[in-house]
Design a protein around this motif. Sequence first.
Motif, PDB file in Angstrom:
ATOM      1  N   VAL A  14     -33.805 -11.906   6.078  1.00 48.12           N
ATOM      2  CA  VAL A  14     -33.748 -10.442   6.025  1.00 48.12           C
ATOM      3  C   VAL A  14     -34.913  -9.854   6.821  1.00 48.12           C
ATOM      4  O   VAL A  14     -34.746  -8.923   7.600  1.00 48.12           O
ATOM      5  CB  VAL A  14     -33.799  -9.952   4.550  1.00 48.12           C
ATOM      6  N   LYS A  15     -36.082 -10.463   6.638  1.00 45.98           N
ATOM      7  CA  LYS A  15     -37.264  -9.948   7.330  1.00 45.98           C
ATOM      8  C   LYS A  15     -37.120 -10.048   8.837  1.00 45.98           C
ATOM      9  O   LYS A  15     -37.401  -9.092   9.566  1.00 45.98           O
ATOM     10  CB  LYS A  15     -38.499 -10.735   6.868  1.00 45.98           C
ATOM     11  N   PHE A  18     -34.697  -7.541  10.079  1.00 50.84           N
ATOM     12  CA  PHE A  18     -35.265  -6.206   9.948  1.00 50.84           C
ATOM     13  C   PHE A  18     -36.283  -5.924  11.055  1.00 50.84           C
ATOM     14  O   PHE A  18     -36.299  -4.847  11.648  1.00 50.84           O
ATOM     15  CB  PHE A  18     -35.909  -6.125   8.566  1.00 50.84           C
ATOM     16  N   GLU A  76     -32.482  -2.728  -6.684  1.00 55.61           N
ATOM     17  CA  GLU A  76     -33.096  -1.480  -6.211  1.00 55.61           C
ATOM     18  C   GLU A  76     -33.921  -1.734  -4.948  1.00 55.61           C
ATOM     19  O   GLU A  76     -33.860  -0.975  -3.978  1.00 55.61           O
ATOM     20  CB  GLU A  76     -33.971  -0.866  -7.313  1.00 55.61           C
ATOM     21  N   GLN A  77     -34.671  -2.849  -4.995  1.00 53.51           N
ATOM     22  CA  GLN A  77     -35.506  -3.177  -3.828  1.00 53.51           C
ATOM     23  C   GLN A  77     -34.649  -3.457  -2.598  1.00 53.51           C
ATOM     24  O   GLN A  77     -34.950  -2.995  -1.509  1.00 53.51           O
ATOM     25  CB  GLN A  77     -36.378  -4.395  -4.138  1.00 53.51           C
ATOM     26  N   ILE A  78     -33.582  -4.220  -2.808  1.00 52.84           N
ATOM     27  CA  ILE A  78     -32.706  -4.567  -1.691  1.00 52.84           C
ATOM     28  C   ILE A  78     -32.039  -3.302  -1.140  1.00 52.84           C
ATOM     29  O   ILE A  78     -31.864  -3.141   0.063  1.00 52.84           O
ATOM     30  CB  ILE A  78     -31.657  -5.611  -2.142  1.00 52.84           C
ATOM     31  N   SER A  80     -33.360  -0.455  -1.000  1.00 55.02           N
ATOM     32  CA  SER A  80     -34.331   0.238  -0.136  1.00 55.02           C
ATOM     33  C   SER A  80     -34.280  -0.309   1.287  1.00 55.02           C
ATOM     34  O   SER A  80     -34.433   0.431   2.255  1.00 55.02           O
ATOM     35  CB  SER A  80     -35.746   0.125  -0.713  1.00 55.02           C
ATOM     36  N   VAL A  81     -34.043  -1.610   1.410  1.00 57.72           N
ATOM     37  CA  VAL A  81     -33.936  -2.215   2.743  1.00 57.72           C
ATOM     38  C   VAL A  81     -32.702  -1.654   3.464  1.00 57.72           C
ATOM     39  O   VAL A  81     -32.762  -1.281   4.639  1.00 57.72           O
ATOM     40  CB  VAL A  81     -33.847  -3.760   2.662  1.00 57.72           C
ATOM     41  N   GLN A  83     -31.193   1.184   2.864  1.00 54.52           N
ATOM     42  CA  GLN A  83     -31.425   2.601   3.168  1.00 54.52           C
ATOM     43  C   GLN A  83     -32.210   2.743   4.455  1.00 54.52           C
ATOM     44  O   GLN A  83     -31.888   3.543   5.323  1.00 54.52           O
ATOM     45  CB  GLN A  83     -32.273   3.221   2.044  1.00 54.52           C
ATOM     46  N   MET A  84     -33.273   1.945   4.561  1.00 52.80           N
ATOM     47  CA  MET A  84     -34.112   2.025   5.742  1.00 52.80           C
ATOM     48  C   MET A  84     -33.333   1.559   6.973  1.00 52.80           C
ATOM     49  O   MET A  84     -33.448   2.157   8.040  1.00 52.80           O
ATOM     50  CB  MET A  84     -35.361   1.170   5.542  1.00 52.80           C
ATOM     51  N   SER A  87     -31.274   4.354   8.253  1.00 52.98           N
ATOM     52  CA  SER A  87     -32.041   5.330   9.050  1.00 52.98           C
ATOM     53  C   SER A  87     -32.291   4.786  10.442  1.00 52.98           C
ATOM     54  O   SER A  87     -32.201   5.517  11.436  1.00 52.98           O
ATOM     55  CB  SER A  87     -33.374   5.645   8.370  1.00 52.98           C
TER      56      SER A  87
ATOM     57  N   LEU B  98     -36.267   8.572   5.758  1.00 53.42           N
ATOM     58  CA  LEU B  98     -37.252   7.532   5.441  1.00 53.42           C
ATOM     59  C   LEU B  98     -38.338   8.100   4.522  1.00 53.42           C
ATOM     60  O   LEU B  98     -38.733   7.471   3.541  1.00 53.42           O
ATOM     61  CB  LEU B  98     -37.891   6.982   6.727  1.00 53.42           C
ATOM     62  N   ALA B 107     -38.192   1.853  -5.387  1.00 47.26           N
ATOM     63  CA  ALA B 107     -38.944   0.584  -5.350  1.00 47.26           C
ATOM     64  C   ALA B 107     -38.649  -0.110  -4.026  1.00 47.26           C
ATOM     65  O   ALA B 107     -37.507  -0.469  -3.751  1.00 47.26           O
ATOM     66  CB  ALA B 107     -38.531  -0.311  -6.514  1.00 47.26           C
ATOM     67  N   ILE B 112     -40.040  -4.750   3.747  1.00 41.47           N
ATOM     68  CA  ILE B 112     -40.160  -3.503   4.512  1.00 41.47           C
ATOM     69  C   ILE B 112     -41.568  -3.355   5.087  1.00 41.47           C
ATOM     70  O   ILE B 112     -41.749  -3.152   6.290  1.00 41.47           O
ATOM     71  CB  ILE B 112     -39.781  -2.279   3.645  1.00 41.47           C
TER      72      ILE B 112
END
Lengths: 205, 205
Positions: A14-15, A18, A76-78, A80-81, A83-84, A87, B98, B107, B112
């Motif tokens: 994932v990193k 990303f 929730e954390q995933i 956020s990835v 969502q970003m 964007s 963002l 979270a 990220i």
Amino acid sequence: MEEFEEFEYQPKSVKEIFIEMKNIVELMVDLAYTAILFGDKEIAEEVLDLEERMDLLNYHLMTHAVLAARNPKEAEQITSVLQMANSIEDISNAAGDLAKMVLEGVALHPVITEAIMESEEVITKILVFPDSILVGKTLGELDLATNTGVWVIAVKRGKRWIFAPDKEFKIKPNDVLIGRGTHTSVEHLKEIARGIIRVIGDERT
Amino acid sequence: MEEFEEFEYQPKSVKEIFIEMKNIVELMVDLAYTAILFGDKEIAEEVLDLEERMDLLNYHLMTHAVLAARNPKEAEQITSVLQMANSIEDISNAAGDLAKMVLEGVALHPVITEAIMESEEVITKILVFPDSILVGKTLGELDLATNTGVWVIAVKRGKRWIFAPDKEFKIKPNDVLIGRGTHTSVEHLKEIARGIIRVIGDERT
């Protein structure tokens, strides 16, 4: 053991995906402005190719993500990835729209190129003269972003474009670098490329 | 004469508005990543303020544009400005999204911040020590973007944030600069800020 390696093959993390998305979107915006500035359809096409690559990366990211979450906190954390990443994809689409203006042959208003040339960060073509100290050196050795403040986003060699050249890329005479930086820094690099200035950076090690 | 000055007031030109939009959107993306990196709601708020400013600029641009076109050719050219402005606003909205992630207290997944720290261009806090050669100099004199490859996108002074500090901004001891650049260039500037390296740039004039 070797025949088992393909089973041990790990797709990009994932990193990694990303980071690649973040690097690509920055390149796309730079290239979109460059395509507009020079009215260059080939650069515009590259932006659209990168937009496709971005879609693919975002898809891979999503498949990874749905596999990764094992509890609500992780979910929730995933999220956020994702969502970003959305964007970033929005920015990628905006860069694609800019590139399409070039491909559709829209008559551009002169203020557009003026604005690109007069922003804080400008984009310029830099022709490398045969006796410049840049010749024969790799971008890795030169580290122009650090030593001159100029990012090389593309290079035109003869009729060929090289986009986002890597550290191993070796500069040849008559290469045309597409650089992004302050007015002062691109002017400084132009003087190095013309062979007028014969040092790069300071004496730092 | 002074009382007539307000009648002589010229609104910004299309070009000035456009340059401002381009500079702001770049700042917004940088600040959005910074807000995420440091989980800083104040920076995120600034991104949303800039998003509002961007809406206003885009509105001014449109009013200028509808007045400017006097024939079909000019209309097409002016439309290109509006198209580009829309793409810039799309990027601005993405930066706003963002920033909202930070304000909503989502979270964030560790990848990220790792990705922001490991991209080609990174964002870092740089603390200015009292005996650094940066102290007492203006950003205009220092021209860090040219001389070190680092863009100062914001400064924290005590509890106060200064966003997009201008050329007249004078660095004080204990200022925390938010810099964007390559790993090497931000590390180099950190050593200057710590007082370890005592020259900036090379001998170029």
